[in-house]
Motif scaffolding. Structure first.
Motif, PDB file in Angstrom:
ATOM      1  N   THR A  78     -89.401  12.507 -19.732  1.00 19.15           N
ATOM      2  CA  THR A  78     -89.037  13.269 -18.535  1.00 19.15           C
ATOM      3  C   THR A  78     -87.531  13.482 -18.467  1.00 19.15           C
ATOM      4  O   THR A  78     -86.756  12.780 -19.117  1.00 19.15           O
ATOM      5  CB  THR A  78     -89.487  12.539 -17.245  1.00 19.15           C
ATOM      6  N   ARG A  86     -91.971  11.673 -12.730  1.00 20.04           N
ATOM      7  CA  ARG A  86     -92.289  10.335 -13.241  1.00 20.04           C
ATOM      8  C   ARG A  86     -93.421   9.714 -12.428  1.00 20.04           C
ATOM      9  O   ARG A  86     -94.358   9.145 -12.981  1.00 20.04           O
ATOM     10  CB  ARG A  86     -91.042   9.453 -13.216  1.00 20.04           C
ATOM     11  N   TYR A  97     -93.027   5.891 -18.909  1.00 20.49           N
ATOM     12  CA  TYR A  97     -92.207   7.083 -19.061  1.00 20.49           C
ATOM     13  C   TYR A  97     -90.850   6.680 -19.619  1.00 20.49           C
ATOM     14  O   TYR A  97     -90.403   5.537 -19.489  1.00 20.49           O
ATOM     15  CB  TYR A  97     -92.050   7.828 -17.736  1.00 20.49           C
TER      16      TYR A  97
END
Length: 223
Positions: A78, A86, A97
């Motif tokens: 991300t 997220r 993540y």
């Protein structure tokens, strides 16, 4: 072990693939359509999935994977300021993540952590099934304490069977996982290698644990 890396930034994609290839077999995709097709083969131990990819975004890819019941661990990539993404990714069934830009060492560490939590990888990189122990780092195998010599593909075949014990694996899944989508062999190689693997395990009595599911594929008994 096989990973799927999905990233539409081609230089970054190539960099990640190169980084991971010294430790894993790596498939790659740069758009959501290809990513979904590869993920639906259900042959990967983990998926590294960018959120913002063409055709189908990473969230939709993940939703379809989970809808099919696939539990493949997913590590989202991300942007730094996308807290909402997220949270959304984790809510949709993502497992972890990593914020861009990231360090190579952290990416590898997070992947290994995902694999340990999923049971695909132990702390010492070993996989066990009854009296069989696969020593991942050395790619050796012990059966009832005795060393067994396997070829690289035989090792990968047994590893895949143990990771999915109790589940029916189609010949197509086995072929794609062990030989890869771009292999120049045919799917008939699966039957040949399964025969040789059983021969290697026969002195220890484990050959009978590999069941042939007629017209479909194979299954390794539950422990």
């Amino acid at each position: 072990m096989r990973l799927l890396v999905v990233e539409d930034n081609i230089p970054l994609l190539e960099s990640i693939v190169q980084l991971l290839s010294d430790e894993f077999e790596v498939d790659q995709a740069s758009n959501g359509e290809d990513a979904l097709f590869l993920a639906m083969q259900n042959i990967h131990d983990a998926i590294v999935l960018d959120v913002m990819i063409p055709d189908i975004d990473g969230f939709e890819v993940l939703k379809e994977i989970r809808k099919k019941g696939f539990k493949t661990p997913v590590l989202f990539l991300t942007a730094r300021d996308s807290l909402e993404d997220r949270v959304k990714g984790l809510d949709y069934g993502g497992d972890d993540y990593l914020v861009k830009p990231f360090q190579a060492a952290e990416l590898k560490a997070r992947i290994r952590a995902l694999l340990r939590r999923s049971g695909s990888l132990t702390t010492h990189q070993t996989i066990q099934y009854r009296g069989i122990e696969l020593l991942g780092k050395e790619r050796d195998i012990l059966a009832n304490g005795h060393s067994v010599k396997l070829t690289s593909k035989q090792y990968e075949l047994l590893e895949f069977m143990i990771q999915n014990k109790g589940a029916i694996l189609t010949k197509e899944q086995i072929y794609d996982r062990v030989w890869g989508f771009d292999s120049d062999t045919t799917i008939a190689i699966v039957e040949v290698f399964m025969h040789h693997l059983r021969k290697k395990l026969e002195p220890f009595g484990y050959h009978a644990d590999i069941k042939t599911i007629r017209g479909v594929g194979y299954m390794l008994n539950e422990e």
